[in-house]
Design a protein around this motif. Structure first.
Motif, mmCIF file in Angstrom:
data_model
loop_
_atom_site.group_PDB
_atom_site.id
_atom_site.type_symbol
_atom_site.label_atom_id
_atom_site.label_comp_id
_atom_site.label_asym_id
_atom_site.label_seq_id
_atom_site.Cartn_x
_atom_site.Cartn_y
_atom_site.Cartn_z
ATOM 1 N N ALA A 48 63.866 26.526 -82.777
ATOM 2 C CA ALA A 48 64.718 27.170 -81.759
ATOM 3 C C ALA A 48 64.396 28.657 -81.701
ATOM 4 O O ALA A 48 63.963 29.257 -82.686
ATOM 5 C CB ALA A 48 66.191 26.972 -82.100
ATOM 6 N N TRP A 53 69.444 30.768 -81.870
ATOM 7 C CA TRP A 53 69.901 30.353 -83.189
ATOM 8 C C TRP A 53 71.050 31.230 -83.672
ATOM 9 O O TRP A 53 72.037 30.736 -84.192
ATOM 10 C CB TRP A 53 68.745 30.399 -84.193
ATOM 11 C CG TRP A 53 69.132 29.892 -85.540
ATOM 12 C CD1 TRP A 53 69.153 28.604 -85.960
ATOM 13 C CD2 TRP A 53 69.574 30.677 -86.653
ATOM 14 N NE1 TRP A 53 69.577 28.530 -87.265
ATOM 15 C CE2 TRP A 53 69.841 29.791 -87.714
ATOM 16 C CE3 TRP A 53 69.769 32.037 -86.853
ATOM 17 C CZ2 TRP A 53 70.292 30.231 -88.953
ATOM 18 C CZ3 TRP A 53 70.218 32.468 -88.087
ATOM 19 C CH2 TRP A 53 70.473 31.568 -89.123
ATOM 20 N N GLN A 57 74.336 29.346 -84.538
ATOM 21 C CA GLN A 57 74.573 29.097 -85.955
ATOM 22 C C GLN A 57 74.579 30.347 -86.815
ATOM 23 O O GLN A 57 75.293 30.406 -87.805
ATOM 24 C CB GLN A 57 73.497 28.147 -86.496
ATOM 25 C CG GLN A 57 73.559 26.787 -85.877
ATOM 26 C CD GLN A 57 72.439 25.888 -86.374
ATOM 27 O OE1 GLN A 57 71.515 26.343 -87.029
ATOM 28 N NE2 GLN A 57 72.533 24.623 -86.062
#
Length: 85
Positions: A48, A53, A57
């Motif tokens: 990614a 990202w 996350q």
């Protein structure tokens, strides 16, 4: 009972820790996930784009790490002021 000045110093230090840690979290989540997403997208992590990202996350991971840092700092502060467990 602790002197009144100690309570103020304790809470001032606590609020300073909170302000610093929340600023770091804001910089990671908003800065890396929104403001600097284009330059970060030049790199990839796990397939990614790095900006994506961080938006999905990275800020959550940063928040979890900051929780552990806060626990460590507060345990030190509690020991310093004699209010530890």
């Amino acid at each position: 009972m602790a002197p009144p000045g100690d309570h103020r110093r304790y809470w001032r230090a606590n609020l300073r820790y909170l302000a610093i840690l929340l600023t770091i979290w804001f910089a990671v989540s908003f800065g890396c996930g929104i403001l600097f997403v284009e330059p970060l997208n030049q790199y990839r992590i796990g397939g990614a784009e790095l900006g994506f990202w961080f938006a999905q996350q990275g800020s959550i991971y940063a928040f979890v790490v900051l929780i552990f840092v806060y626990v460590y700092l507060m345990n030190r502060l509690d020991a310093e002021f004699g209010v530890g467990e």
